[in-house]
Design an enzyme around this catalytic site. Structure first.
Site, PDB file in Angstrom:
ATOM      1  N   CYS A 131      23.667  43.811  -7.058  1.00 49.30           N
ATOM      2  CA  CYS A 131      24.924  43.773  -6.286  1.00 49.30           C
ATOM      3  C   CYS A 131      25.886  44.767  -6.923  1.00 49.30           C
ATOM      4  O   CYS A 131      25.837  44.982  -8.134  1.00 49.30           O
ATOM      5  CB  CYS A 131      25.615  42.408  -6.379  1.00 49.30           C
ATOM      6  N   GLY A 220       7.936  44.264   1.735  1.00 51.03           N
ATOM      7  CA  GLY A 220       6.645  44.171   2.418  1.00 51.03           C
ATOM      8  C   GLY A 220       5.556  44.948   1.698  1.00 51.03           C
ATOM      9  O   GLY A 220       5.782  45.526   0.627  1.00 51.03           O
ATOM     10  N   GLY A 248       5.601  42.488  -1.461  1.00 48.19           N
ATOM     11  CA  GLY A 248       4.484  42.779  -0.567  1.00 48.19           C
ATOM     12  C   GLY A 248       3.286  41.869  -0.669  1.00 48.19           C
ATOM     13  O   GLY A 248       2.189  42.252  -0.255  1.00 48.19           O
TER      14      GLY A 248
HETATM   15  C1  LIG Z   1      15.571  39.581   4.823  1.00 49.18           C
HETATM   16  C2  LIG Z   1      15.577  39.626   3.326  1.00 49.18           C
HETATM   17  C3  LIG Z   1      16.637  39.046   2.609  1.00 49.18           C
HETATM   18  C4  LIG Z   1      16.647  39.066   1.210  1.00 49.18           C
HETATM   19  N1  LIG Z   1      17.681  38.469   0.534  1.00 49.18           N
HETATM   20  C5  LIG Z   1      17.656  38.432  -0.831  1.00 49.18           C
HETATM   21  C6  LIG Z   1      18.670  37.733  -1.549  1.00 49.18           C
HETATM   22  O1  LIG Z   1      19.573  37.118  -0.999  1.00 49.18           O
HETATM   23  N2  LIG Z   1      18.600  37.752  -2.907  1.00 49.18           N
HETATM   24  C7  LIG Z   1      17.598  38.394  -3.593  1.00 49.18           C
HETATM   25  O2  LIG Z   1      17.585  38.353  -4.841  1.00 49.18           O
HETATM   26  N3  LIG Z   1      16.608  39.045  -2.926  1.00 49.18           N
HETATM   27  C8  LIG Z   1      16.619  39.067  -1.577  1.00 49.18           C
HETATM   28  N4  LIG Z   1      15.597  39.699  -0.905  1.00 49.18           N
HETATM   29  C9  LIG Z   1      14.513  40.357  -1.660  1.00 49.18           C
HETATM   30  C10 LIG Z   1      13.288  39.441  -1.787  1.00 49.18           C
HETATM   31  O3  LIG Z   1      13.591  38.257  -2.495  1.00 49.18           O
HETATM   32  C11 LIG Z   1      12.127  40.180  -2.524  1.00 49.18           C
HETATM   33  O4  LIG Z   1      12.539  40.516  -3.823  1.00 49.18           O
HETATM   34  C12 LIG Z   1      11.687  41.448  -1.810  1.00 49.18           C
HETATM   35  O5  LIG Z   1      11.784  41.315  -0.411  1.00 49.18           O
HETATM   36  C13 LIG Z   1      10.237  41.833  -2.166  1.00 49.18           C
HETATM   37  O6  LIG Z   1       9.320  40.837  -1.784  1.00 49.18           O
HETATM   38  P1  LIG Z   1       8.527  40.855  -0.368  1.00 49.18           P
HETATM   39  O7  LIG Z   1       7.963  42.233  -0.207  1.00 49.18           O
HETATM   40  O8  LIG Z   1       7.484  39.774  -0.499  1.00 49.18           O
HETATM   41  O9  LIG Z   1       9.531  40.548   0.688  1.00 49.18           O
HETATM   42  C14 LIG Z   1      15.576  39.692   0.505  1.00 49.18           C
HETATM   43  C15 LIG Z   1      14.515  40.259   1.229  1.00 49.18           C
HETATM   44  C16 LIG Z   1      14.492  40.235   2.603  1.00 49.18           C
HETATM   45  C17 LIG Z   1      13.328  40.839   3.330  1.00 49.18           C
END
Ligand SMILES: Cc1cc2nc3c(=O)[nH]c(=O)nc-3n(C[C@H](O)[C@H](O)[C@H](O)COP(=O)(O)O)c2cc1C
Length: 315
Positions: A131, A220, A248
């Site tokens: 942030c 992803g 991902g």
């Molecule tokens: C729609 C969305 C909202 C997210 N909001 C947060 C959040 O509020 N806080 C945070 O630390 N990470 C947030 N993330 C990141 C995810 O926690 C994660 O670190 C990232 O998406 C990688 O994992 P993935 O590829 O399985 O989605 C968000 C991701 C997505 C897609």
């Protein structure tokens, strides 16, 4: 004997290593119609801030090849509503609750930690330091070792001793190990790797950026190799620090890849958007992957890919 999936989140034991990723399952309530939220390792909640927030303007999601961009911003009810409504719901369902917090100043993070320390039933705190720091020209906390360390030190100081504090790092840095070291030196009990990468998409018909917020976080399958690399590098440098890996993961095999790189827990994010029962399925698939290999305990495989190199076998 089925494989032993128990894992340690700092001082806390979880029944298995599969968690939701912050922001992808809100506070768990929406998932309850698809999975038993008490069966997965823990629910990691959407990052909560001190005050309620509306998030960024729409459109704020865009599909990309192998992933998606989001510019949700930190939309949420604020800590008061979270403590009154969301945390009690999670606890009533028998879920373990990892609470993600976000702030714009070190003081806001500290205040959130203090509020959570007064509440019962918090399994751990995940500190989302991706942030902007309004006291440092909007520089993202996670991109500066001094700023990142200052947040973690303040959170650790205000958090009950028996609640582990995990720092969630951004891959958008030149040297993620230096940020990881700063967070651990400041008192982090573990690290969460990785948050999204900053990306952008342009609609070639309208010739305008797709997201109203212009840029967004890429998540992803497209980012999994980056997650594996970050987890590998941090685990190589800090082998005794627990890591929640994410980025991902779509299958049990993907979760195993992050575990072999050094993660002792795995969060599932984007996969939930097209398969709301993804966490339960990935848990089952991981169990099958381990059983097929004759692995007795998942903990044996944490960072096991590093041992291959140490043993002088094919890297
Ligand atoms: C729609 C969305 C909202 C997210 N909001 C947060 C959040 O509020 N806080 C945070 O630390 N990470 C947030 N993330 C990141 C995810 O926690 C994660 O670190 C990232 O998406 C990688 O994992 P993935 O590829 O399985 O989605 C968000 C991701 C997505 C897609």
């Amino acid at each position: 004997m089925p494989p032993d999936l128990r894992t340690r989140l700092g001082s806390v034991e979880l029944p298995n290593p599969i968690l939701t990723a912050s922001g992808c399952a809100s506070s768990g309530r929406e998932l309850a119609q698809f999975i038993d939220v008490s069966r997965i390792g823990a629910i990691v909640t959407k990052s909560v801030m001190l005050a309620p927030r509306a998030g960024r303007p729409t459109p704020r999601m865009a599909e990309t090849a192998g992933g998606m961009l989001n510019s949700i911003g930190l939309q949420g009810p604020g800590i008061d509503a979270f403590l009154q409504r969301d945390l009690p719901w999670l606890l009533s369902r028998g879920a373990r609750a990892v609470i993600s917090i976000a702030g714009s100043t070190v003081g806001e993070f500290a205040e959130l930690a203090a509020r959570l320390s007064d509440a019962a039933g918090v399994t751990a705190i995940e500190v989302n330091i991706s942030c902007p720091n309004v006291e440092h020209r909007g520089q993202v906390f996670a991109c500066d070792p001094v700023d990142a360390g200052a947040v973690i030190e303040a959170v650790r100081a205000r958090t009950r001793y028996d609640v582990p504090v995990f720092a969630k790092l951004s891959p958008d840095v030149t040297d993620i190990v230096s940020i990881a070291r700063a967070c651990v030196a400041a008192g982090a009990d573990g690290l969460s790797l990785i948050n999204t990468l900053l990306g952008m998409a342009i609609d070639t018909d309208t010739m305008r950026p797709v997201l109203a917020g212009l840029t967004g976080g890429l998540s992803g399958p497209a980012i999994r190799p980056i997650a594996v690399r970050c987890i590998w590098q941090v685990s190589e440098a800090l082998p005794n620090v627990p890591i929640i890996g994410m980025g991902g993961v779509l299958t049990g095999r993907d979760a195993l890849e992050l575990i072999l790189a050094g993660a002792s827990m795995v969060s599932v994010g984007t996969a939930i958007f097209h398969d709301p029962s993804a966490c339960a399925r990935i848990l089952r698939e991981l169990d099958e992957e381990l059983a097929r290999r004759g692995t007795e305990r998942v903990s044996e495989l944490v960072g096991a890919a590093h041992d291959v190199r140490a043993a002088g076998r094919r890297p």
